[in-house]
Design a protein around this motif. Sequence first.
Motif, PDB file in Angstrom:
ATOM      1  N   LEU A  88      -4.409  30.504 -11.176  1.00 16.58           N
ATOM      2  CA  LEU A  88      -3.187  30.415 -11.984  1.00 16.58           C
ATOM      3  C   LEU A  88      -3.454  30.819 -13.427  1.00 16.58           C
ATOM      4  CD1 LEU A  88      -1.541  27.127 -10.667  1.00 16.58           C
ATOM      5  CD2 LEU A  88      -0.589  29.421 -10.530  1.00 16.58           C
ATOM      6  N   GLN A  89      -4.560  30.349 -13.974  1.00 15.72           N
ATOM      7  CA  GLN A  89      -4.900  30.677 -15.353  1.00 15.72           C
ATOM      8  C   GLN A  89      -5.163  32.172 -15.502  1.00 15.72           C
ATOM      9  OE1 GLN A  89      -8.369  28.620 -16.836  1.00 15.72           O
ATOM     10  NE2 GLN A  89      -7.686  28.835 -18.950  1.00 15.72           N
ATOM     11  N   SER A  90      -5.824  32.752 -14.529  1.00 12.50           N
ATOM     12  CA  SER A  90      -6.119  34.186 -14.560  1.00 12.50           C
ATOM     13  C   SER A  90      -4.836  35.013 -14.496  1.00 12.50           C
ATOM     14  CB  SER A  90      -7.038  34.532 -13.390  1.00 12.50           C
ATOM     15  OG  SER A  90      -7.234  35.911 -13.298  1.00 12.50           O
TER      16      SER A  90
ATOM     17  N   GLY B  68       0.262  37.716 -19.761  1.00 12.96           N
ATOM     18  CA  GLY B  68       0.357  37.734 -21.222  1.00 12.96           C
ATOM     19  C   GLY B  68      -0.196  39.022 -21.808  1.00 12.96           C
ATOM     20  N   GLU B  69      -1.331  39.462 -21.290  1.00  7.09           N
ATOM     21  CA  GLU B  69      -1.966  40.699 -21.768  1.00  7.09           C
ATOM     22  C   GLU B  69      -1.059  41.908 -21.527  1.00  7.09           C
ATOM     23  OE1 GLU B  69      -5.635  43.359 -20.072  1.00  7.09           O
ATOM     24  OE2 GLU B  69      -5.930  41.188 -20.147  1.00  7.09           O
ATOM     25  N   LEU B  70      -0.488  41.982 -20.334  1.00  7.73           N
ATOM     26  CA  LEU B  70       0.371  43.123 -20.015  1.00  7.73           C
ATOM     27  C   LEU B  70       1.699  43.076 -20.779  1.00  7.73           C
ATOM     28  CD1 LEU B  70      -0.290  43.531 -16.192  1.00  7.73           C
ATOM     29  CD2 LEU B  70      -1.028  45.037 -18.041  1.00  7.73           C
ATOM     30  N   GLU B  71       2.233  41.872 -21.001  1.00  2.62           N
ATOM     31  CA  GLU B  71       3.460  41.761 -21.794  1.00  2.62           C
ATOM     32  C   GLU B  71       3.216  42.239 -23.219  1.00  2.62           C
ATOM     33  OE1 GLU B  71       4.566  37.642 -21.298  1.00  2.62           O
ATOM     34  OE2 GLU B  71       5.997  38.148 -19.711  1.00  2.62           O
ATOM     35  N   SER B  72       2.053  41.912 -23.750  1.00  3.17           N
ATOM     36  CA  SER B  72       1.686  42.358 -25.093  1.00  3.17           C
ATOM     37  C   SER B  72       1.565  43.883 -25.133  1.00  3.17           C
ATOM     38  CB  SER B  72       0.361  41.710 -25.501  1.00  3.17           C
ATOM     39  OG  SER B  72      -0.092  42.238 -26.713  1.00  3.17           O
TER      40      SER B  72
END
Length: 127
Positions: free
Chosen positions: A30-32, A38-42
Amino acid sequence: MASSAKAKAKVAPLSDQEIQQKYVGLQNELQSLASKIGELESEAEEHSVVMSTLEEALAEDPGRKCFRLVGGVLAERTVKEVHPALKTTRDGILKVVSNLATQYKTKEGEFESFKRDYGIRPVSAKD
């Protein structure tokens, strides 16, 4: 109620250590997933910012030079060529984010089900 009794009967008996390993494994998954989302949204947001800047240049001078980093190589292109490519890339990133969000929800449901099946409750921190 009969279905919940059947569900409890189907739960495989695991040792305490196996339960803990599976719990930690699900938490890590889940954390991964959340981190990747988050990385891709950024990254998608960065693409949007660049696209908005290029839209101004596209309106004024579509043949204007711009540079794009492709696979570690800086390539000279025109705004007219780069803008559609950026849009396609951003749209692809957003699709991947959507798929990852679906995977996250599925995995979260599996995690909650696992916690419920084995009676796992997080320990609250007391200050």
